[in-house]
Write an enzyme that holds these catalytic residues in place. Structure first.
Site: not given
Ligand SMILES: Cc1cc2nc3c(=O)[nH]c(=O)nc-3n(C[C@H](O)[C@H](O)[C@H](O)COP(=O)(O)OP(=O)(O)OC[C@H]3O[C@@H](n4cnc5c(N)ncnc54)[C@H](O)[C@@H]3O)c2cc1C
Length: 452
Positions: A13, A35, A45, A64, A308, A436
């Site tokens: 995200a 990645e 999610c 995507y 996001n 209400w």
């Molecule tokens: C089951 C589930 C349900 C959820 N439901 C909701 C919801 O309903 N509403 C909501 O708002 N949020 C929800 N979330 C939370 C949401 O998915 C996360 O907050 C969001 O994905 C965070 O995005 P991010 O990009 O910060 O991190 P992540 O999605 O954790 O992505 C981080 C990426 O970095 C990569 N990475 C890590 N270290 C390295 C490295 N050293 N080198 C290269 N790549 C690396 C990982 O492989 C990963 O792909 C949910 C999460 C889960 C697991």
């Protein structure tokens, strides 16, 4: 002259939002995303709905794919590239390609978007039938296991929203589910009245919730399969599969070893432009902390909605623009069977702990006009006694709860008072709301208390 180079670490995200925004703003910039996994832009999610089968194909969870970013956005996405070290002095990122080949990349700007990792594990968690639901590969393995082995009993460790959503999915798959929760309440920060409604929903669907039951080990048989979860002094629950849903912690090792400062929550500290303590390095998403706009303090709210938005801001700034991310009020919605549960801001207890002198009202209203036979909405509203400032709200019900909470989320963001909320021009038409509306009734009740 070489083109300015942005390197983004992490391709979900926050990372892909950052890369896309930087590209939009700066068509000349070289943009590389590292990645470590095999996919980018995964809708985590949706994982519980992939488990239940409501989402049939995992590919539907990929917003995507890497080729889209490469071909349509000119972003050099490098899958199976794990960043292993950052050298800020030399503006270099080291990465391991495909688990073996070492590569070094120069950056002018860097965005760290490494996300979060499962909070805790347990002795015995290395068994093949112990899972998490935090990423796509792990969740695919879990679904395959359920479809192949047809387990009967599942133990879920942790009753946060992921544990509850997976419990729902397991029940849909015909499993008998027990949830072990260490504390005496499910869904951290939930009001007791709302928790009671969630517990009733779990019970109605045959899910056993054991509060005050801290899991401490997973027992395995001679073949190395998990067969039970041990909890408390001598509790034991038999299981054919175990799901660890103990929350997530920020993945900060890489940042920390590069000298990037962490905040009081243990996540990466960032300013409003999402710049870290190190020049030219931004951070976004689950690896960072955010400002709680209600308390004014640093908090950790790892949510996709925030990731996001933060990614977009980090990408804009890395791409040469000027954007700010001010913070969050802490809004969360989830679905537990037919129940929608939503919260924003502080619970009564959290408000007290934050130093407010709060008051609250709890009521049950309807989702529609009386003659349209709506569904009950249980709502609790919290405000500050002295100023009347709205501090938080929680709701549970079967109809338009998850989106109704957004009204109060905005009220919190605008630092509205009970009086302001009472005079909000919310919509009314019988099939969708009573004249209400629940929020207005709560504000009215709060006003009476404030005047008494
Ligand atoms: C089951 C589930 C349900 C959820 N439901 C909701 C919801 O309903 N509403 C909501 O708002 N949020 C929800 N979330 C939370 C949401 O998915 C996360 O907050 C969001 O994905 C965070 O995005 P991010 O990009 O910060 O991190 P992540 O999605 O954790 O992505 C981080 C990426 O970095 C990569 N990475 C890590 N270290 C390295 C490295 N050293 N080198 C290269 N790549 C690396 C990982 O492989 C990963 O792909 C949910 C999460 C889960 C697991």
């Amino acid at each position: 002259m070489p083109r300015e180079q942005l390197v983004v670490i992490g391709g979900v995200a926050a990372g892909m939002s950052a890369a896309s925004r930087a590209r939009k703003l700066n068509p000349q910039m070289e943009i590389i995303v590292l990645e470590k996994g095999r996919h980018v832009s995964v809708g985590l999610c949706g994982l519980p709905y992939y488990l239940s089968g409501e989402v049939s194909d995992w590919k539907e969870l990929i917003a995507y794919d890497a080729d889209f970013f490469r071909e349509k956005r000119g972003i050099d996405v490098r899958l199976e590239h794990e960043a292993t070290a950052i050298e800020p002095g030399r503006k270099t990122v080291h990465a391991r390609e495909g688990g073996t080949r070492e590569v070094a990349l120069h950056y002018d700007k860097l965005v760290i978007a490494t996300g979060g990792a499962p909070a805790e594990t347990l002795p015995g968690a290395d068994a093949a039938n112990v899972f998490t639901c935090n990423d796509l590969p792990g969740t695919m393995r879990l679904r395959e296991f359920i479809e192949r082995e047809k387990p009967r009993r599942a133990v879920i460790v942790g009753s946060g929203y992921i544990g509850l959503e997976v419990a729902d999915a397991f029940v849909q798959r015909g499993l008998q589910v027990t949830i072990l929760e260490r504390s005496d309440a499910l869904l951290e920060g939930i009001e007791p009245e709302i928790a009671g409604r969630v517990e009733a929903e779990l019970l109605e669907h045959g899910v056993e919730l054991m509060k005050g039951s801290a899991a401490n080990a997973i027992r395995k048989n001679a073949n190395g399969h998990a067969i039970a979860v041990q909890h408390g002094a001598n509790g034991r629950h038999e299981a054919d599969l175990v799901l660890l849903a103990t929350g997530i912690v920020p993945r900060v090792d890489l940042a920390e070893s590069a000298g990037v400062q962490l905040g009081p929550t243990g996540a990466i500290a960032v300013d409003e432009r999402l710049l870290t303590s190190v020049n030219s390095i931004y951070a976004a998403g689950d690896c960072t902390e955010v400002r709680n706009l209600v308390t004014g303090k640093a908090s950790y709210f790892p949510l996709g909605t925030t990731a996001n938005k933060q990614g977009r801001v980090a990408g804009e700034n890395a791409g040469g623009g000027n954007a700010k991310f001010l913070g969050v009020v802490g809004t969360l919605a989830t679905k537990v069977f037919s129940l929608e549960v939503a919260k924003t801001g502080l619970s009564l207890q959290q408000a007290r702990a934050a130093g407010f002198q709060p008051d609250s009202v709890t009521l049950t209203s309807s989702s529609r006009a009386g003659y349209f036979h709506g569904r009950p909405i249980l709502l609790k509203l919290v405000w500050e006694r002295a100023s009347g400032r709205v501090l938080g709200c929680q709701m549970a019900g079967q109809e338009v709860v998850a989106k109704r909470i957004d009204v109060v989320a905005l009220a919190l963001q605008a630092r509205m008072s009970i009086e302001d909320l009472l005079h909000s021009d919310l919509s009314y038409t019988p099939p969708f709301a009573p004249v209400w509306e629940a929020i207005l009734i709560a504000a009215h009740e709060a006003q009476k208390k404030l005047r008494s």
